[in-house]
Enzyme design. Structure first.
Site, PDB file in Angstrom:
ATOM      1  N   GLY A   1       0.802  -1.212   0.000  1.00  0.00           N
ATOM      2  CA  GLY A   1       0.000   0.000   0.000  1.00  0.00           C
ATOM      3  C   GLY A   1       0.837   1.264   0.000  1.00  0.00           C
TER       4      GLY A   1
ATOM      5  N   THR B   1      -3.805  -3.435  -1.380  1.00  0.00           N
ATOM      6  CA  THR B   1      -4.320  -3.095  -0.056  1.00  0.00           C
ATOM      7  C   THR B   1      -5.838  -3.163  -0.073  1.00  0.00           C
ATOM      8  OG1 THR B   1      -4.709  -1.268   1.497  1.00  0.00           O
ATOM      9  CG2 THR B   1      -3.996  -0.621  -0.690  1.00  0.00           C
TER      10      THR B   1
ATOM     11  N   ASP C   1      -7.562  -1.129   1.434  1.00  0.00           N
ATOM     12  CA  ASP C   1      -8.037   0.249   1.626  1.00  0.00           C
ATOM     13  C   ASP C   1      -8.385   0.944   0.297  1.00  0.00           C
ATOM     14  OD1 ASP C   1      -7.425  -0.316   4.229  1.00  0.00           O
ATOM     15  OD2 ASP C   1      -5.580   0.859   4.271  1.00  0.00           O
TER      16      ASP C   1
ATOM     17  N   GLY D   1     -10.067   0.492   6.463  1.00  0.00           N
ATOM     18  CA  GLY D   1      -9.876   1.411   5.339  1.00  0.00           C
ATOM     19  C   GLY D   1      -8.951   2.562   5.668  1.00  0.00           C
ATOM     20  N   ARG D   2      -8.504   2.601   6.918  1.00  0.00           N
ATOM     21  CA  ARG D   2      -7.654   3.687   7.406  1.00  0.00           C
ATOM     22  C   ARG D   2      -8.291   5.043   7.130  1.00  0.00           C
ATOM     23  NH1 ARG D   2      -2.038   2.467   9.067  1.00  0.00           N
ATOM     24  NH2 ARG D   2      -2.045   0.476   8.024  1.00  0.00           N
TER      25      ARG D   2
ATOM     26  N   GLU E   1     -13.650   3.320   9.676  1.00  0.00           N
ATOM     27  CA  GLU E   1     -12.878   3.571  10.903  1.00  0.00           C
ATOM     28  C   GLU E   1     -12.226   4.958  10.916  1.00  0.00           C
ATOM     29  OE1 GLU E   1      -9.717   0.621  11.130  1.00  0.00           O
ATOM     30  OE2 GLU E   1      -8.770   1.360   9.297  1.00  0.00           O
TER      31      GLU E   1
ATOM     32  N   ARG F   1     -26.398  -1.554  18.543  1.00  0.00           N
ATOM     33  CA  ARG F   1     -25.201  -2.385  18.753  1.00  0.00           C
ATOM     34  C   ARG F   1     -24.165  -2.047  17.691  1.00  0.00           C
ATOM     35  NH1 ARG F   1     -27.668  -3.211  22.702  1.00  0.00           N
ATOM     36  NH2 ARG F   1     -28.288  -5.186  23.668  1.00  0.00           N
TER      37      ARG F   1
ATOM     38  N   HIS G   1     -10.028  -7.528  11.426  1.00  0.00           N
ATOM     39  CA  HIS G   1      -9.138  -8.255  10.520  1.00  0.00           C
ATOM     40  C   HIS G   1      -9.827  -9.366   9.735  1.00  0.00           C
ATOM     41  CE1 HIS G   1      -6.309  -6.004  12.942  1.00  0.00           C
ATOM     42  NE2 HIS G   1      -5.473  -6.146  11.925  1.00  0.00           N
TER      43      HIS G   1
HETATM   44  O1  F6P Z   1      -3.988  -0.775   5.563  1.00  0.00           O
HETATM   45  C1  F6P Z   1      -4.698  -1.956   5.757  1.00  0.00           C
HETATM   46  C2  F6P Z   1      -5.320  -1.984   7.129  1.00  0.00           C
HETATM   47  O2  F6P Z   1      -6.038  -3.209   7.268  1.00  0.00           O
HETATM   48  C3  F6P Z   1      -6.223  -0.807   7.465  1.00  0.00           C
HETATM   49  O3  F6P Z   1      -7.467  -0.877   6.839  1.00  0.00           O
HETATM   50  C4  F6P Z   1      -6.236  -0.887   8.963  1.00  0.00           C
HETATM   51  O4  F6P Z   1      -6.521   0.369   9.530  1.00  0.00           O
HETATM   52  C5  F6P Z   1      -4.836  -1.310   9.290  1.00  0.00           C
HETATM   53  O5  F6P Z   1      -4.321  -1.955   8.130  1.00  0.00           O
HETATM   54  C6  F6P Z   1      -4.729  -2.262  10.459  1.00  0.00           C
HETATM   55  O6  F6P Z   1      -3.392  -2.508  10.706  1.00  0.00           O
HETATM   56  P1  F6P Z   1      -2.889  -3.680  11.660  1.00  0.00           P
HETATM   57  O7  F6P Z   1      -3.050  -4.967  10.913  1.00  0.00           O
HETATM   58  O8  F6P Z   1      -1.455  -3.349  11.926  1.00  0.00           O
HETATM   59  O9  F6P Z   1      -3.753  -3.663  12.872  1.00  0.00           O
END
Ligand code: F6P
Length: 310
Positions: A93, A116, A118, A161-162, A213, A257, A263
């Site tokens: 990414g 990625t 994202d 998605g950061r 997020e 909720r 992940h």
């Molecule tokens: O960049 C991919 C990603 O899965 C993001 O969507 C997420 O915010 C981040 O990586 C999570 O990172 P980690 O696996 O280090 O918790």
């Protein structure tokens, strides 16, 4: 890419373990045709990965549980030359591409491949991995629909998605989310509340909200789950969905909720679309390597594979 390299160009391929971590530590192995045979249908990577290793700020423990970062980019360059490599294909990414860019300045011939969930990389309409993650988000929303309807609840699904909203947007549209919040479009909590109430007044006793997020709190801050100081970008987002569900429940009085999909979005079998995209990217990357056309990233623009300077 490995199959194209061996079959069409007669090249040898070396796989570097755990991304830039393996490049700095010189952990690599030859990849033969049968090492990569049958892996297209699998998720993940046979080489391992790291979203933390940065050769320019390489994080290691100093024995006292402290993380020390040092510039070990020269070690990466030495590994590259010792293995007698001509090209380095960097798959990842935005973090991967920024490091790749700096390694190019040290004389390494690089080709980027955008991967990625994202989907936030400049120069390509789609990154591979994204379609698979969208499918997972969409299936999760389908399941939430069932229980939301039965229990007359507001269900908030938080996606990864950061700082980009693609996953929430596409997953939410695909599964018919009632409200979709993404970082790119500012939102107003009051409008969200009013819309949930309106649905309720019209007899829809449940609502599905999809929130990325990276959506900020009304204060303008991110909800941060934790910090990973050894990482290129230490911030790990998470929690906006829980906050939103609490707000809706307390203001609307409707049971709410939150589900943080987490992940799960990065696992499982890739979709057919991702398999084809990854194959197209890999073939093009090898073609560029054979021409010594370095410093570019492959990408999909419209239906065409195009290149963009890294
Ligand atoms: O960049 C991919 C990603 O899965 C993001 O969507 C997420 O915010 C981040 O990586 C999570 O990172 P980690 O696996 O280090 O918790």
């Amino acid at each position: 890419m490995t199959k194209t390299a061996i079959n069409d160009y007669g090249c040898s391929v070396v796989g570097i373990e755990d991304g830039f971590d393996g490049l700095v530590r010189n952990q690599m192995r030859n990849l033969e045709y049968f090492d990569v045979s049958g892996i297209l249908t699998m998720g993940g990577t046979i080489l391992g990965s790291s979203n933390r290793a940065d050769p320019f700020a390489f994080a290691e423990e100093n024995g006292q549980a402290e993380i020390i970062k040092t510039d070990r980019s020269d070690d990466a360059v030495v590994s590259f030359h010792n293995a007698e490599l001509d090209a380095l294909v960097c798959i990842g990414g935005d973090g991967t591409m920024s490091i790749a860019d700096r390694l190019m300045d040290k004389g390494i011939g690089i080709i980027g491949v955008p991967k990625t969930i994202d989907n936030d990389i400049f120069g390509t309409d789609v990154t591979f991995g994204f379609d698979t993650a969208v499918q997972i988000v969409s299936e999760a929303i389908d399941r939430l629909h069932t229980t939301a309807q039965s229990h007359h609840r507001v269900m908030v699904l938080e996606t990864m998605g950061r700082y980009a909203g693609w996953l929430a947007l596409c997953g939410g549209i695909a599964a018919g989310g009632d409200i979709i919040l993404i970082p790119e479009i500012p939102y107003d909590l009051e409008s969200v509340i009013q819309f949930v109430k309106k649905r309720s007044r019209r007899g829809k006793r449940f609502s599905i909200i999809v929130v990325a997020e990276g959506v900020k709190l009304p204060t303008g801050d991110y909800e941060i789950k934790h910090r990973d100081e050894s990482s290129h970008d230490p911030i790990r987002l998470g929690g906006i969905g829980v906050w939103l569900a609490r707000q809706i429940e307390s203001i609307c009085g409707i049971s709410s909720r939150a589900t943080i999909l987490g992940h799960l979005q990065r696992g499982g079998t890739p979709t057919a679309y991702d398999r084809v995209l990854a194959t197209r990217f890999g073939c093009e990357a090898m073609k560029l390597a054979a021409q010594a056309s370095f410093g570019v990233m492959v990408g999909l623009v419209g239906q065409q594979i195009k290149t963009t300077p890294i």
